[in-house]
Design an enzyme around this catalytic site. Structure first.
Site, PDB file in Angstrom:
ATOM      1  N   ASP A  83      15.197 -13.605   8.902  1.00  0.00           N
ATOM      2  CA  ASP A  83      16.599 -12.919   8.361  1.00  0.00           C
ATOM      3  C   ASP A  83      17.297 -11.323   8.537  1.00  0.00           C
ATOM      4  O   ASP A  83      18.848 -11.224   8.793  1.00  0.00           O
ATOM      5  CB  ASP A  83      16.687 -12.968   6.702  1.00  0.00           C
ATOM      6  CG  ASP A  83      17.592 -12.325   6.097  1.00  0.00           C
ATOM      7  OD1 ASP A  83      18.940 -13.481   5.784  1.00  0.00           O
ATOM      8  OD2 ASP A  83      17.527 -11.721   5.423  1.00  0.00           O
TER       9      ASP A  83
ATOM     10  N   LEU B  98      26.796  -5.324  -1.033  1.00  0.00           N
ATOM     11  CA  LEU B  98      27.281  -3.871  -0.547  1.00  0.00           C
ATOM     12  C   LEU B  98      28.602  -4.118   0.914  1.00  0.00           C
ATOM     13  O   LEU B  98      28.827  -4.778   1.476  1.00  0.00           O
ATOM     14  CB  LEU B  98      26.321  -3.756   0.448  1.00  0.00           C
ATOM     15  CG  LEU B  98      25.545  -3.028  -0.719  1.00  0.00           C
ATOM     16  CD1 LEU B  98      23.877  -2.895  -0.192  1.00  0.00           C
ATOM     17  CD2 LEU B  98      25.596  -2.209  -1.960  1.00  0.00           C
TER      18      LEU B  98
ATOM     19  N   ALA C 100      24.309  -8.394   1.735  1.00  0.00           N
ATOM     20  CA  ALA C 100      25.095  -9.663   0.073  1.00  0.00           C
ATOM     21  C   ALA C 100      26.402  -8.209  -0.145  1.00  0.00           C
ATOM     22  O   ALA C 100      27.213  -8.356   0.570  1.00  0.00           O
ATOM     23  CB  ALA C 100      23.787  -8.921  -0.968  1.00  0.00           C
TER      24      ALA C 100
ATOM     25  N   LYS D  90      20.970  -9.954  10.711  1.00  0.00           N
ATOM     26  CA  LYS D  90      21.613  -8.534  10.486  1.00  0.00           C
ATOM     27  C   LYS D  90      22.032  -8.065  11.500  1.00  0.00           C
ATOM     28  O   LYS D  90      22.939  -7.650  11.442  1.00  0.00           O
ATOM     29  CB  LYS D  90      21.332  -8.320   8.787  1.00  0.00           C
ATOM     30  CG  LYS D  90      21.528  -9.448   7.513  1.00  0.00           C
ATOM     31  CD  LYS D  90      20.157  -9.047   6.562  1.00  0.00           C
ATOM     32  CE  LYS D  90      20.288  -9.305   5.227  1.00  0.00           C
ATOM     33  NZ  LYS D  90      19.772 -10.058   4.198  1.00  0.00           N
TER      34      LYS D  90
ATOM     35  N   LYS E 210      25.172 -16.179   7.641  1.00  0.00           N
ATOM     36  CA  LYS E 210      24.631 -15.709   8.917  1.00  0.00           C
ATOM     37  C   LYS E 210      23.813 -16.576   9.521  1.00  0.00           C
ATOM     38  O   LYS E 210      24.508 -15.785  11.397  1.00  0.00           O
ATOM     39  CB  LYS E 210      23.507 -14.721   8.657  1.00  0.00           C
ATOM     40  CG  LYS E 210      23.269 -13.792   7.416  1.00  0.00           C
ATOM     41  CD  LYS E 210      21.740 -13.542   6.822  1.00  0.00           C
ATOM     42  CE  LYS E 210      22.554 -13.132   5.234  1.00  0.00           C
ATOM     43  NZ  LYS E 210      21.274 -13.996   4.655  1.00  0.00           N
TER      44      LYS E 210
ATOM     45  N   THR F 252      26.244 -22.138   2.342  1.00  0.00           N
ATOM     46  CA  THR F 252      24.476 -23.068   2.327  1.00  0.00           C
ATOM     47  C   THR F 252      24.009 -21.743   3.423  1.00  0.00           C
ATOM     48  O   THR F 252      24.742 -21.099   3.536  1.00  0.00           O
ATOM     49  CB  THR F 252      25.229 -24.184   3.588  1.00  0.00           C
ATOM     50  OG1 THR F 252      25.936 -23.745   4.740  1.00  0.00           O
ATOM     51  CG2 THR F 252      26.048 -25.129   2.262  1.00  0.00           C
TER      52      THR F 252
HETATM   53  N1  LIG Z   1      20.464 -15.025  -2.131  1.00  0.00           N
HETATM   54  C1  LIG Z   1      20.663 -13.690  -1.741  1.00  0.00           C
HETATM   55  O1  LIG Z   1      20.651 -13.059  -2.434  1.00  0.00           O
HETATM   56  C2  LIG Z   1      21.956 -14.074  -0.871  1.00  0.00           C
HETATM   57  C3  LIG Z   1      22.096 -15.423   0.051  1.00  0.00           C
HETATM   58  N2  LIG Z   1      23.086 -15.559   1.267  1.00  0.00           N
HETATM   59  C4  LIG Z   1      23.303 -16.103   1.808  1.00  0.00           C
HETATM   60  O2  LIG Z   1      24.162 -17.175   1.109  1.00  0.00           O
HETATM   61  C5  LIG Z   1      24.114 -18.804   1.433  1.00  0.00           C
HETATM   62  C6  LIG Z   1      23.637 -19.939  -0.068  1.00  0.00           C
HETATM   63  O3  LIG Z   1      22.189 -19.514  -0.624  1.00  0.00           O
HETATM   64  P1  LIG Z   1      21.688 -19.887  -1.425  1.00  0.00           P
HETATM   65  O4  LIG Z   1      22.239 -19.885  -3.127  1.00  0.00           O
HETATM   66  O5  LIG Z   1      20.534 -18.920  -2.291  1.00  0.00           O
HETATM   67  O6  LIG Z   1      21.228 -20.616  -1.242  1.00  0.00           O
HETATM   68  P2  LIG Z   1      21.016 -22.504  -2.700  1.00  0.00           P
HETATM   69  O7  LIG Z   1      19.104 -22.883  -1.115  1.00  0.00           O
HETATM   70  O8  LIG Z   1      20.057 -22.021  -3.415  1.00  0.00           O
HETATM   71  O9  LIG Z   1      21.944 -23.073  -1.959  1.00  0.00           O
HETATM   72  C7  LIG Z   1      22.269 -23.679  -0.933  1.00  0.00           C
HETATM   73  C8  LIG Z   1      23.139 -25.060  -1.466  1.00  0.00           C
HETATM   74  O10 LIG Z   1      23.812 -25.341  -0.384  1.00  0.00           O
HETATM   75  C9  LIG Z   1      23.422 -27.034   0.468  1.00  0.00           C
HETATM   76  N3  LIG Z   1      23.744 -27.625   1.306  1.00  0.00           N
HETATM   77  C10 LIG Z   1      22.977 -27.259   2.375  1.00  0.00           C
HETATM   78  N4  LIG Z   1      23.424 -28.102   3.543  1.00  0.00           N
HETATM   79  C11 LIG Z   1      24.911 -28.529   2.761  1.00  0.00           C
HETATM   80  C12 LIG Z   1      25.636 -29.327   3.839  1.00  0.00           C
HETATM   81  N5  LIG Z   1      25.122 -29.543   4.967  1.00  0.00           N
HETATM   82  N6  LIG Z   1      26.614 -29.655   2.750  1.00  0.00           N
HETATM   83  C13 LIG Z   1      26.718 -29.076   1.633  1.00  0.00           C
HETATM   84  N7  LIG Z   1      25.579 -28.449   0.905  1.00  0.00           N
HETATM   85  C14 LIG Z   1      25.040 -27.869   1.459  1.00  0.00           C
HETATM   86  C15 LIG Z   1      22.347 -26.742  -0.499  1.00  0.00           C
HETATM   87  O11 LIG Z   1      21.524 -28.167  -1.744  1.00  0.00           O
HETATM   88  C16 LIG Z   1      22.299 -25.684  -1.652  1.00  0.00           C
HETATM   89  O12 LIG Z   1      23.347 -26.401  -3.216  1.00  0.00           O
HETATM   90  C17 LIG Z   1      22.346 -18.851   2.301  1.00  0.00           C
HETATM   91  O13 LIG Z   1      23.609 -18.591   3.291  1.00  0.00           O
HETATM   92  C18 LIG Z   1      22.114 -17.381   2.521  1.00  0.00           C
HETATM   93  O14 LIG Z   1      21.521 -16.586   3.701  1.00  0.00           O
HETATM   94  C19 LIG Z   1      23.616 -13.614   2.076  1.00  0.00           C
HETATM   95  C20 LIG Z   1      23.449 -12.861   0.858  1.00  0.00           C
HETATM   96  C21 LIG Z   1      22.206 -12.808  -0.737  1.00  0.00           C
HETATM   97  N1  LIG Z   2      17.294 -13.334   1.278  1.00  0.00           N
HETATM   98  C1  LIG Z   2      18.451 -11.951   2.005  1.00  0.00           C
HETATM   99  C2  LIG Z   2      19.379 -12.275   0.904  1.00  0.00           C
HETATM  100  C3  LIG Z   2      20.465 -11.902   1.681  1.00  0.00           C
HETATM  101  O1  LIG Z   2      20.945 -11.965   2.583  1.00  0.00           O
HETATM  102  C4  LIG Z   2      17.914 -10.689   1.665  1.00  0.00           C
HETATM  103  O2  LIG Z   2      17.108 -10.898   1.376  1.00  0.00           O
HETATM  104  O3  LIG Z   2      18.351  -9.811   1.739  1.00  0.00           O
HETATM  105 NA    NA Z   3      27.756  -6.628   2.064  1.00  0.00          NA
END
Ligand SMILES: NC(=O)C1=CN([C@@H]2O[C@H](COP(=O)(O)OP(=O)(O)OC[C@H]3O[C@@H](n4cnc5c(N)ncnc54)[C@H](O)[C@@H]3O)[C@@H](O)[C@H]2O)C=CC1
Ligand SMILES: N[C@@H](CC=O)C(=O)O
Ligand code: NA
Length: 917
Positions: A773, A708, A706, A777, A674, A650
């Protein structure tokens, strides 16, 4: 194979009997018996597996010839010249328990197994038909409680045996058996009546009644064997097996007297196949008695020893002895061999092998005992014999098995007055003995300030009271500081003869326990090192068992995984796990089981592992309302999997606030979120301190760049003593994508929408555009480098138009964003006119202990201007990389790469937990 002992010439009469038998023995693999011809060929009989055929035909013949010409191992006195006790390697002893004798069909299978054994002579010990012994005890109990229904119960027992006999036998043998049964039952009726009137049964009355189960089963089997064409006698072992009581409801065999009686018995009935009653025996005064618990195994061992059997086979309903209780460890394996000592230790520690008493009679003559499954005779079983020679030198050969005992309490007697005072332990254990408690294990450190020992939990109150009385004065005077009781304990024992000579065994054992976050309360190891015993909390016991078992036997690392937030990253991770699970299991011995998935509204739990091919559907259809506390409890209460990890996918601050508690519970944490590492500094430091002081792991590679390798690169530099001077780069995949693609052909809001669509943005893209964000980082890397910075210490240039900062949702923000496209187009053209590009950069300035996040303009030939897609680029300037920074570059956002980074952390954890690298 035992060799035949040669002592003195065979007495003439015995030699005559032997000589008389020789021609029969010589043709015993294809001989006439009555009108039927039955043939056994050692080479061709495959049905019984290896352990039933340890003698070759030639060996059997040579042995027999030696026997005929020379003597037996036991000297035969002159006044017994007329007795005949054939012994030597031709005797094979089998024992069939109640389950094997459960139905007429099973009794017939037993007969077939006996007939299929090509040994020269066979002695078959049987228990009563299943449940009959209990029914018999119940009869006595009812009669002495003056419960009239004993007559009905007796009738049931009669019916059961009559029906079985009718099914199994016919003709004269059936008539003979039924008439004996009638007569026995009418005697029993009279006897029970007497017990009923007296309202009391003496032990010998009770033993006499109970023993009928064996008398009947032995007769039925012997008739069944006879019916199949082989001459067979049956033996009432009360005629031969003499025992004397040895206290604590146990008996000791009188070998000399039993041997004499056995010889006499054989002189009257020199049979090649004898079915003998297990469990029952007699005293020297000819009073019927029993061999008590596990009596039939004991009978088989004693008789095996008396006839110097070449082997005693205990037939049961399992394939052999397991390396651990298979109900607790599904991967438990059948052991091919065990030494007597190992079997002994294992039975002591609750493994359902053999009662230790059973091993003593055969051990002194080195007679192997083989445990075999009568319902799966193709399984070779487990051979218990003198130190087996076929060990392969592996760890699994030095640790043979793991066993546990539950429901124990630990008693700790402590005080400075104990050191160097002779008699303290004697006083402690005499007090324990006075209350009749059974001490399971003792441990005392050489400082002598405390002695601790384990007793069954139900005995601990009496033990504690007795110790308080015994040491009242010492406690009052402060010589003893306490008599402490720790309830709810279990013992886990590693058993193996070769542990003594294999360095590192205990290190591996304790390492596996530590990695499963299991606290060890006490340890004991005798210098014989047949076992290492640890005391732990009962609730940890199965988990501990699985952790150590998998470490020694399978080298498999089992990891129970709970996924929080099956959104873009979490969902992609689940799919990657699904695709890779079997490869990991096969190639890396890593068994990953997702036992829970929770989103914000629904959660799906499983005790053994969710089917990942349909997790989405299962979550939707079979999921229950989400409850994070219950979700975590489901994971931590699971005592089957030794290692557990929560993967937070999440972006939620409140989920991140629980990491500390989870790590404290021994649950590892992995996350791309994060929030924890960029949240309040004091919380972050508390979390890292806890994690560093424990064996629980916390990995978060995907929080920066991510998938990397940013965190791992930084750690590598720091841990090897490099000094970080500056970390500078483009840390936002979203902003990188936006500025790489905002080239005049598309509007700014269009490019933002594309980044969101591609899965680069945070759940709320304002977190990216605001620079928060990137600032997070920078904070994560700064803290990793040792700087104590708060998020608020980083000045951030936000790209979110002020007017949109207060939008109530990400959707509203995205809808309103186009109205600012013109401003952005202007900024871009200005930079373009100067031959520059816009880049959003983050800096950790370790020298000045500060961080920065800025939108900067770079010349088009600058490395930061060369990026494409969602590329991140991170330059580490360090003492070692001073002239040229160390650069990591590549896609820094997106579902596949991020989930891949999280997956990598899971495998890193598995490898920390002992998985092969
Ligand atoms: N999208 C990317 O390229 C990257 C994302 N991240 C991190 O990954 C994490 C997830 O990102 P996404 O999958 O893109 O987000 P998303 O919004 O698609 O998924 C998050 C999920 O968590 C659920 N959620 C939220 N609060 C909750 C809770 N209290 N209990 C249970 N489930 C809960 C939501 O319903 C959703 O299904 C974030 O922290 C983001 O910063 C990190 C690096 C890269
Ligand atoms: N939203 C972030 C995802 C990785 O942490 C980004 O754009 O770099
Ligand atoms: Na990394």
């Amino acid at each position: 194979m035992r060799s035949l002992a040669v002592a003195s010439p065979l007495p003439p009469a015995a030699a005559a009997v032997a000589a008389r038998r020789r021609p029969r023995a010589a043709s015993s693999f294809g001989r006439e018996v009555g009108s039927q011809c039955w043939k056994y060929d050692l080479g061709q009989d495959r049905s019984l597996g290896g352990s039933l055929r340890p003698v070759s035909r030639k060996f059997a013949q040579t042995t027999f010839d030696k026997f005929a010409q020379t003597s037996s191992a036991i000297s035969v006195e002159q006044d017994e010249v007329n007795t005949y006790l054939p012994k030597g390697d031709m005797w094979s002893v089998h024992k069939f328990g109640g389950t094997c004798m459960g139905t007429p069909q099973r009794i017939q299978s037993v007969a077939d197994i006996v007939l299929g054994d090509s040994s020269e002579r066979k002695l078959v010990i049987v228990s009563a038909m299943s449940k009959v012994t209990d029914m018999m005890y119940n009869l006595v109990h009812k009669a002495q409680s003056r419960d009239d229904s004993y007559t009905i119960s007796l009738e049931e027992i009669f019916e059961k045996h009559m029906a079985a006999a009718k099914d199994l036998l016919d003709g004269e043998d059936l008539a003979r058996f039924l008439s004996q049964l009638h007569s026995d039952v009418s005697n029993l009726r009279a006897m029970l009546r007497a017990i009923y009137i007296a309202g009391h049964a003496t032990e010998s009355f009770s033993d006499f009644v109970v023993g009928h189960g064996e008398l009947w089963s032995a007769q039925m089997l012997s008739y069944a064997i006879k019916k199949s064409g082989a001459p067979c006698s049956w033996m009432d072992t009360r005629e031969v097996l003499v025992v004397k009581p040895s206290g604590s409801n146990q008996v000791d065999p009188d070998y000399l007297e039993s041997e004499k009686r056995l010889k006499k018995w054989f002189s009257r009935q020199p049979a090649d196949i004898v079915v003998a009653t297990g469990f029952i025996a007699t005293t020297a005064e000819n009073i019927p008695t029993t061999l008590k618990r596990d009596g039939s195994d004991f009978s088989a061992a004693i008789i095996g020893s008396l006839v110097r059997a070449r082997q005693v086979t205990i037939w049961t309903d399992v394939d052999g002895v397991f390396s651990a209780d298979p109900r607790k460890v599904s991967e438990a394996v059948i052991l091919s061999t065990l030494s007597y000592q190992e079997a002994w230790e294992m039975s002591y520690f609750g493994a359902n092998v053999l009662h230790p008493r059973t091993i003593i009679p055969v051990m002194k003559d080195n007679i192997p005992i083989v445990i075999r499954n009568m319902f799966n005779i193709s399984a070779p079983g487990t051979m218990i014999c003198r130190q087996p020679t076929n060990d392969n030198g592996d760890l699994d050969a030095c640790v043979k098995s793991f066993a546990t005992i539950d429901n124990l309490a630990l008693v700790n007697v402590e005080g400075t007055g104990m050191a160097g005072v002779p008699g303290t332990s004697s006083a402690i254990f005499s007090a324990v003995k006075d209350v009749g408690a059974n001490v399971i294990m003792i441990s005392q450190a050489s400082s002598e300030h405390s002695i601790c020992f384990a007793v069954p939990e139900q005995e601990v109150a009496a033990v504690s009271a007795a110790l308080h009385v015994r040491f009242r004065e010492a406690l009052a005077a402060g010589r003893l500081s306490k008599v402490e009781v720790i309830n709810g304990c279990s013992i886990l024992a590693a058993v193996g003869l070769r542990m003594a000579s294999t360095p590192g065994v205990s290190a591996i054992l304790f390492d596996a326990l530590a990695k499963a976050n299991i606290n060890v309360r006490a340890i004991a190891q005798g210098c014989s090192e047949y076992n290492i015993t640890v005391v732990l909390k009962q609730e940890d016991c199965v988990r501990a068992l699985r952790a150590v078992h998998s470490r020694f036997f399978l080298s498999k690392t089992t990891l129970a995984v709970g996924i929080i937030g099956p959104g873009l990253i979490g969902g992609t991770l689940l799919n990657q796990l699904k695709d890779q699970a079997s490869v990991l299991k096969e190639n890396m011995n890593i068994d990953l089981r997702v036992i829970g998935i929770t989103g914000s509204s629904r959660m799906l739990l499983s005790d053994t592992g969710i089917d990942l091919t349909q997790w989405k559907e299962l979550l939707r259809k079979e999921g229950e309302p989400a409850d994070l506390a219950n979700f975590v409890r489901h994971l931590s209460d699971n005592h089957v999997f030794p290692n557990k990890v929560l993967v937070d996918c999440t972006a939620d601050t409140s989920v991140a606030s629980h990491y500390y508690d989870w790590l404290k519970k021994g649950i590892h944490v992995i996350t791309p979120n994060k929030k924890a590492n960029s949240g309040p500094l004091d919380r972050y430091l508390k979390l890292r301190t806890l994690q560093r002081a424990s064996y629980t792991h916390y990995f978060y590679e995907a929080t920066v760049g991510a998938g990397l390798p940013i965190i791992s690169t930084l750690r590598g530099l720091l841990e090897t003593g490099d000094k970080i001077l500056r970390i500078e780069g483009i840390f936002s995949g979203t902003l990188s994508y936006i500025f790489n693609n905002f080239e005049g052909t598309k509007t700014f809001s269009n490019v933002v929408a594309e980044a969101k669509e591609a899965g680069y943005t945070e759940p709320d893209p304002r977190d990216d555009l605001s620079g928060t964000d990137v600032a997070r980082k920078v904070i994560i890397l700064a803290r990793e480098s040792g700087l104590r910075l708060e998020l608020s210490n980083i000045p951030v240039k936000s790209l979110v138009p002020e007017a949109l900062a207060s939008c109530s949702s990400a959707d509203e923000f995205m809808q309103k964003l186009p109205s600012f496209d013109e401003d952005w187009a202007k900024q871009r053209s200005e930079a373009e006119a100067a031959g520059e590009v816009l880049r959003y950069v983050g800096v950790v300035d370790a020298v000045n202990k500060e961080g920065q996040v800025e939108l900067r303009r770079y010349k088009k030939d600058h490395p930061f201007a060369q990026l494409s897609g969602s590329d991140n680029i991170i330059a580490f300037t360090t003492s070692r990389y001073k002239e040229q920074p160390l650069i990591v570059r590549g896609p820094g956002a997106g579902a596949e790469v991020t989930a891949g980074g999280v997956f990598c952390d899971i495998l890193r954890l598995a490898s920390y937990l002992g998985a092969p690298s």
